[in-house]
Design a protein around this motif. Structure first.
Motif, short mmCIF file in Angstrom:
data_model
loop_
_atom_site.label_atom_id
_atom_site.label_comp_id
_atom_site.label_asym_id
_atom_site.label_seq_id
_atom_site.Cartn_x
_atom_site.Cartn_y
_atom_site.Cartn_z
N GLY A 34 0.80 -1.21 0.00
CA GLY A 34 0.00 0.00 0.00
C GLY A 34 0.83 1.26 0.00
N THR A 35 0.13 2.38 -0.03
CA THR A 35 0.75 3.70 -0.05
C THR A 35 1.65 3.93 1.16
N ALA A 36 2.82 4.48 0.90
CA ALA A 36 3.79 4.87 1.93
C ALA A 36 4.45 3.68 2.61
N ALA A 37 4.11 2.46 2.18
CA ALA A 37 4.71 1.25 2.73
C ALA A 37 5.77 0.72 1.77
N SER A 38 6.20 -0.50 2.00
CA SER A 38 7.18 -1.16 1.13
C SER A 38 6.90 -2.65 1.15
N ARG A 39 7.74 -3.41 0.48
CA ARG A 39 7.58 -4.87 0.46
C ARG A 39 7.62 -5.45 1.87
N GLU A 40 8.24 -4.74 2.80
CA GLU A 40 8.35 -5.24 4.17
C GLU A 40 6.99 -5.33 4.86
N GLN A 41 5.99 -4.68 4.31
CA GLN A 41 4.63 -4.80 4.83
C GLN A 41 4.18 -6.25 4.87
N TRP A 42 4.71 -7.07 3.96
CA TRP A 42 4.20 -8.42 3.77
C TRP A 42 4.93 -9.48 4.60
N PHE B 247 2.26 13.06 9.46
CA PHE B 247 1.54 11.97 8.81
C PHE B 247 1.51 10.71 9.67
N ALA B 248 2.65 10.40 10.30
CA ALA B 248 2.72 9.18 11.12
C ALA B 248 1.77 9.24 12.31
N ARG B 249 1.55 10.42 12.87
CA ARG B 249 0.64 10.53 14.00
C ARG B 249 -0.80 10.26 13.59
N MET B 250 -1.13 10.56 12.35
CA MET B 250 -2.47 10.30 11.84
C MET B 250 -2.69 8.83 11.53
N GLU C 161 0.89 5.20 25.88
CA GLU C 161 2.31 4.94 25.71
C GLU C 161 2.58 4.02 24.51
N SER C 162 1.77 2.96 24.38
CA SER C 162 2.00 2.03 23.27
C SER C 162 1.69 2.68 21.93
N ASN C 163 0.66 3.52 21.90
CA ASN C 163 0.35 4.20 20.65
C ASN C 163 1.43 5.21 20.29
N GLU C 164 1.98 5.89 21.30
CA GLU C 164 3.05 6.83 21.04
C GLU C 164 4.29 6.11 20.49
N GLN C 165 4.57 4.94 21.02
CA GLN C 165 5.69 4.16 20.51
C GLN C 165 5.45 3.74 19.07
N LEU C 166 4.21 3.35 18.76
CA LEU C 166 3.89 2.99 17.38
C LEU C 166 4.11 4.18 16.45
N VAL C 167 3.67 5.36 16.86
CA VAL C 167 3.86 6.55 16.03
C VAL C 167 5.34 6.77 15.76
N LYS C 168 6.17 6.62 16.77
CA LYS C 168 7.61 6.79 16.59
C LYS C 168 8.17 5.75 15.62
N THR C 169 7.67 4.52 15.71
CA THR C 169 8.10 3.49 14.77
C THR C 169 7.67 3.82 13.35
N LEU C 170 6.44 4.27 13.20
CA LEU C 170 5.93 4.61 11.88
C LEU C 170 6.73 5.74 11.24
N GLU C 171 7.19 6.67 12.06
CA GLU C 171 8.00 7.77 11.53
C GLU C 171 9.27 7.25 10.86
N THR C 172 9.77 6.12 11.31
CA THR C 172 11.02 5.57 10.76
C THR C 172 10.79 4.72 9.52
N ALA D 165 -1.61 -5.22 9.17
CA ALA D 165 -0.80 -4.98 10.36
C ALA D 165 -1.61 -5.12 11.64
N GLU D 166 -2.88 -4.76 11.59
CA GLU D 166 -3.72 -4.79 12.79
C GLU D 166 -4.06 -6.22 13.21
#
Length: 258
Positions: free
Chosen positions: A27-35, A141-144, A161-172, A240-241
């Protein structure tokens, strides 16, 4: 990692396993690693997972991205990997590309799973995509993304806290060509090709998808001659969910076609 040149683009893709080809389109903004989670469960298949331009290792001239060009790149991966046909699975923009490939090159697609795909971008959806572009410019964008991508089952177990960590991961992991892929989302119109799809298709919708409405999912299924619909209790980002449930639905369907 295998790579295949096509015009100004060099498409890099993962190849894993043995058996009939299972082509996975992200999908958009992702890569092959999504799979990764689906690939780990895809016993008995040769999994081919390319990066779209703007994602991962794939390189191109930096110009506009079109659905037709992405479908041609997916077909080039099949050729390079030595497969005449494949089971094709796509998520979001990847689902749109999978549908385009199935409609324009029906001889290459054995069956297809289209998750969170849509037949044509409407005014409401285009407004959403314009908003995404604004968020990319402001770096938010990652926060959204969790708000957009995940359903009630995610939020029921999440903490601040867990959602904030996810946002930080998504930023990377956001891909540098996300803006170009979003522009491709804005231009989607599959209506000329959907009636030409001959392969069995599963239109897999997400019950809590904020991007692709239930009406769009129904319209997509209705326009494809041999399509059936199913739903997963997740948001737009179901791979991912709910990776286990998503993989089960996908692999059950693709395994049903010889």
């Amino acid at each position: 990692m295998p790579k295949v040149p096509l015009g100004d683009t060099v498409v890099h893709y993962d190849r894993t396993g043995d058996g009939p080809a299972l082509l996975l389109l992200h999908g958009t903004a992702a890569s092959r690693e999504q799979w990764g989670p689906l690939t780990a469960r895809a016993d008995g298949f040769t999994v081919l997972a390319p990066d779209f331009p703007g994602s991962g290792l794939t390189t191109d001239d930096g110009g506009p991205i079109t659905v037709g060009a992405l479908a041609a790149q997916a077909e080039a991966v099949l050729d390079h990997a030595g497969f005449e046909t494949a089971h094709v699975v796509g998520h979001s923009l990847g689902g749109v590309v999978a549908a385009h490939l199935a409609g324009t090159r029906p001889d290459r697609v054995r069956n297809a799973v289209l998750h969170a795909a849509w037949p044509v971008t409407d005014v409401r959806q285009d407004a959403e995509f314009r908003y995404w572009l604004d968020l990319l410019e402001t770096g938010t964008f990652a926060r959204m993304l969790p708000l957009m991508a995940f359903g009630p089952r995610y939020w029921a177990q999440a903490t601040a806290e867990s959602n904030e960590q996810l946002v930080k991961t998504l930023e990377t992991v956001l891909q540098p060509g996300a803006d170009r892929q979003i522009e491709a989302d804005r231009a989607v119109d599959l209506r000329p090709v959907l009636g030409r799809i001959t392969a069995p298709v599963l239109v897999l919708g997400s019950a809590h998808d904020r991007i692709v409405t239930a009406d769009q999912q129904r319209a997509l299924a209705a326009a494809i001659p041999d399509a059936r619909a199913a739903e997963i209790d997740a948001g737009h980002g179901a791979p991912a969910e709910l990776p286990d449930e998503f993989a089960r639905l996908v692999l059950d369907f693709v395994s049903a076609t010889p």
